[in-house]
Scaffold this motif. Structure first.
Motif, PDB file in Angstrom:
ATOM      1  N   ALA A  93       0.831  -1.207   0.000  1.00  0.00           N
ATOM      2  CA  ALA A  93       0.000   0.000   0.000  1.00  0.00           C
ATOM      3  C   ALA A  93       0.867   1.258   0.000  1.00  0.00           C
ATOM      4  CB  ALA A  93      -0.943  -0.003   1.198  1.00  0.00           C
ATOM      5  N   VAL A  94       2.016   1.213   0.695  1.00  0.00           N
ATOM      6  CA  VAL A  94       2.953   2.342   0.661  1.00  0.00           C
ATOM      7  C   VAL A  94       3.374   2.616  -0.779  1.00  0.00           C
ATOM      8  CG1 VAL A  94       5.240   3.161   1.352  1.00  0.00           C
ATOM      9  CG2 VAL A  94       3.792   1.985   3.015  1.00  0.00           C
ATOM     10  N   LYS A  95       3.729   1.555  -1.502  1.00  0.00           N
ATOM     11  CA  LYS A  95       4.127   1.710  -2.912  1.00  0.00           C
ATOM     12  C   LYS A  95       2.976   2.266  -3.750  1.00  0.00           C
ATOM     13  CE  LYS A  95       7.508  -2.062  -2.732  1.00  0.00           C
ATOM     14  NZ  LYS A  95       7.817  -3.440  -3.166  1.00  0.00           N
ATOM     15  N   ALA A  96       1.751   1.835  -3.430  1.00  0.00           N
ATOM     16  CA  ALA A  96       0.588   2.318  -4.177  1.00  0.00           C
ATOM     17  C   ALA A  96       0.361   3.813  -3.942  1.00  0.00           C
ATOM     18  CB  ALA A  96      -0.653   1.516  -3.778  1.00  0.00           C
ATOM     19  N   TYR A  97       0.570   4.277  -2.699  1.00  0.00           N
ATOM     20  CA  TYR A  97       0.476   5.721  -2.437  1.00  0.00           C
ATOM     21  C   TYR A  97       1.532   6.477  -3.236  1.00  0.00           C
ATOM     22  CZ  TYR A  97      -2.923   5.579   1.411  1.00  0.00           C
ATOM     23  OH  TYR A  97      -4.075   5.445   2.152  1.00  0.00           O
ATOM     24  N   ILE A  98       2.762   5.979  -3.214  1.00  0.00           N
ATOM     25  CA  ILE A  98       3.866   6.647  -3.926  1.00  0.00           C
ATOM     26  C   ILE A  98       3.591   6.687  -5.416  1.00  0.00           C
ATOM     27  CG2 ILE A  98       6.326   6.492  -4.504  1.00  0.00           C
ATOM     28  CD1 ILE A  98       6.753   5.253  -1.690  1.00  0.00           C
ATOM     29  N   ALA A  99       3.008   5.608  -5.959  1.00  0.00           N
ATOM     30  CA  ALA A  99       2.720   5.533  -7.396  1.00  0.00           C
ATOM     31  C   ALA A  99       1.484   6.346  -7.786  1.00  0.00           C
ATOM     32  CB  ALA A  99       2.536   4.075  -7.793  1.00  0.00           C
ATOM     33  N   GLY A 100       0.728   6.804  -6.807  1.00  0.00           N
ATOM     34  CA  GLY A 100      -0.481   7.569  -7.106  1.00  0.00           C
ATOM     35  C   GLY A 100      -1.710   6.720  -7.304  1.00  0.00           C
ATOM     36  N   ASP A 101      -1.636   5.419  -6.973  1.00  0.00           N
ATOM     37  CA  ASP A 101      -2.784   4.532  -7.149  1.00  0.00           C
ATOM     38  C   ASP A 101      -3.804   4.669  -6.024  1.00  0.00           C
ATOM     39  OD1 ASP A 101      -1.569   3.566  -9.444  1.00  0.00           O
ATOM     40  OD2 ASP A 101      -0.545   1.926  -8.390  1.00  0.00           O
ATOM     41  N   ILE A 102      -3.360   5.156  -4.869  1.00  0.00           N
ATOM     42  CA  ILE A 102      -4.278   5.417  -3.752  1.00  0.00           C
ATOM     43  C   ILE A 102      -4.196   6.897  -3.414  1.00  0.00           C
ATOM     44  CG2 ILE A 102      -4.918   4.850  -1.385  1.00  0.00           C
ATOM     45  CD1 ILE A 102      -3.486   2.212  -1.644  1.00  0.00           C
ATOM     46  N   VAL A 103      -5.358   7.524  -3.238  1.00  0.00           N
ATOM     47  CA  VAL A 103      -5.402   8.955  -2.915  1.00  0.00           C
ATOM     48  C   VAL A 103      -5.055   9.144  -1.444  1.00  0.00           C
ATOM     49  CG1 VAL A 103      -6.828  11.036  -2.877  1.00  0.00           C
ATOM     50  CG2 VAL A 103      -7.168   9.319  -4.657  1.00  0.00           C
ATOM     51  N   PRO A 104      -4.097  10.030  -1.096  1.00  0.00           N
ATOM     52  CA  PRO A 104      -3.738  10.228   0.318  1.00  0.00           C
ATOM     53  C   PRO A 104      -4.859  10.886   1.120  1.00  0.00           C
ATOM     54  CG  PRO A 104      -2.601  11.824  -1.063  1.00  0.00           C
ATOM     55  CD  PRO A 104      -3.282  10.866  -1.992  1.00  0.00           C
ATOM     56  N   ARG A 105      -4.765  10.758   2.438  1.00  0.00           N
ATOM     57  CA  ARG A 105      -5.715  11.364   3.391  1.00  0.00           C
ATOM     58  C   ARG A 105      -7.151  10.920   3.158  1.00  0.00           C
ATOM     59  NH1 ARG A 105      -2.147  14.966   1.596  1.00  0.00           N
ATOM     60  NH2 ARG A 105      -0.628  15.773   3.082  1.00  0.00           N
ATOM     61  N   GLY A 106      -7.321   9.725   2.619  1.00  0.00           N
ATOM     62  CA  GLY A 106      -8.671   9.214   2.393  1.00  0.00           C
ATOM     63  C   GLY A 106      -9.480  10.041   1.423  1.00  0.00           C
TER      64      GLY A 106
END
Length: 368
Positions: free
Chosen positions: A181-194
């Motif tokens: 999930a950390v990698k997904a945040y870095i890649a932009g696949d998950i939007v930060p701060r919900g």
């Protein structure tokens, strides 16, 4: 001062200084009503409460006061007992606290809806409310005293700033990390701060800038494409978890931190709570927590001056004295920065072999 049969708190008497000019508000008493835990309501309860207040009071309601209560504004003396009877017998509802007593305990939404709650705030709030009925309804303290229960260090009921004793959920093991999930945040696949900051292009998520550099204790870094956390340095600020909720979660060995002494600026100015117990398990019937509470009350009721909050008592007698009396050891969490505020002084009997101290020599070298 107005009261109800068997109760010393709950009603705040309000009288007009010129009743002959304003007979309609010659009396305008305020009633504090104990709110449900986390302020969950059914609409039929709210309708019944409003109907009662329109019938026997002004109809003006404050949802909620800073203590947490439902505040019913404006009624006359002859209506007080009928209102109390209807509330207790028809609505199964009690008064809240007012005066020099335990004010109505208040808690965050806790495990009912929050994935970060480290203990059951509603259960603990209810238990303390029921256990300390005498302290809630029969004023015997030097001044007001507030409990607030926050499920995690996000502190959604602001217990650290508003409670004489704040119970803040925490953990003593490691923050759980989902490296994928950390990698997904870095890649932009998950939007930060919900996704709470949607609606504007903030640019690509930068974990170094938005998480690592903003860690107050600088306890995390990236290594070989993975997020590493030095948990012994973590101060539980929740920032990294708030920014990357799908990647980071609180640990599983959970409990509460107990902080004491917050207040608004009345006598000595505003104060923030300070840590008294860094970690304690919080499980029913909470006897370990009650033991700490009652030691604090015993000292405060014996030594506190009139209208002196417990935080002001600690300020007056000093934290070392307070800790000694309630039987708790000093902890590193009580000090903001090493050697910046060293208020713990060794006694001769605490030091192996003892020591000799020449106070005149000390004062010559450390003049006030």
């Amino acid at each position: 001062v107005r009261g109800l049969f068997g109760y010393g708190g709950g009603v705040i008497g309000r009288y007009s200084d010129v009743p002959e000019k304003f007979p309609g508000i010659a009396h305008f008493h305020t009633i504090r009503v104990n709110q449900p835990a986390s302020k969950f309501y059914k609409t039929d309860f709210l309708r019944a409460l409003c109907d009662l207040w329109e019938y026997r009071g002004s109809g003006l309601v404050n949802m909620h006061g800073s203590t947490g209560d439902i505040i019913l504004l404006g009624t006359t003396t002859e209506q007080l007992e009928p209102i109390f009877y209807d509330m207790t017998h028809e609505l199964d509802q009690d008064l809240g606290g007012s005066g020099s007593n335990l004010r109505t305990p208040s808690c965050c939404i806790g495990k009912a809806r929050c994935e970060w709650a480290c203990y059951d705030t509603q259960e603990m709030c209810y238990e303390m409310t029921m256990h300390y009925q005498d302290e809630l309804h029969r004023p015997a303290f030097p001044y007001k005293f507030k409990f607030k229960f926050d499920g995690c260090p996000n502190c959604c009921v602001a217990s650290i700033a508003r409670a004489d004793i704040a119970f803040i959920g925490t953990w003593r093991d490691e923050i759980r990390i989902d490296q994928e999930a950390v990698k997904a945040y870095i890649a932009g696949d998950i939007v930060p701060r919900g996704g709470s900051h949607k609606g504007r292009d903030w640019g690509k998520f930068d974990i170094q800038k938005e998480v690592i550099n903003l860690c107050p204790s600088q306890c995390m870094w990236m290594e070989d494409g993975k997020l590493v956390i030095d948990n012994k340095e973590c101060v539980r600020c929740m920032h990294c978890i708030n920014v990357m909720p799908q990647a980071l979660r609180p640990g599983t060995d959970t409990g509460v931190s107990i902080l004491v002494g917050a207040k608004a600026p009345i006598l000595e100015g505003a104060q923030i709570s300070q840590v008294i117990v860094p970690f304690m398990k919080a499980e029913p019937p909470y006897d370990n927590v009650k033991e700490v509470i009652e030691k604090i009350w015993e000292f405060w009721m014996e030594e506190g001056k009139n209208r002196e909050r417990v935080g002001e008592l600690i300020q007056r007698v000093g934290l070392p004295k307070f800790l000694e009396v309630i039987g708790l050891p000093p902890a590193p969490q009580m000090i903001k920065a090493p050697r910046a505020n060293p208020y713990i002084f060794w006694k001769e009997e605490d030091v192996p072999g003892g020591f000799e101290r020449d106070i005149k020599d000390f004062r010559a070298r450390h003049k006030r």
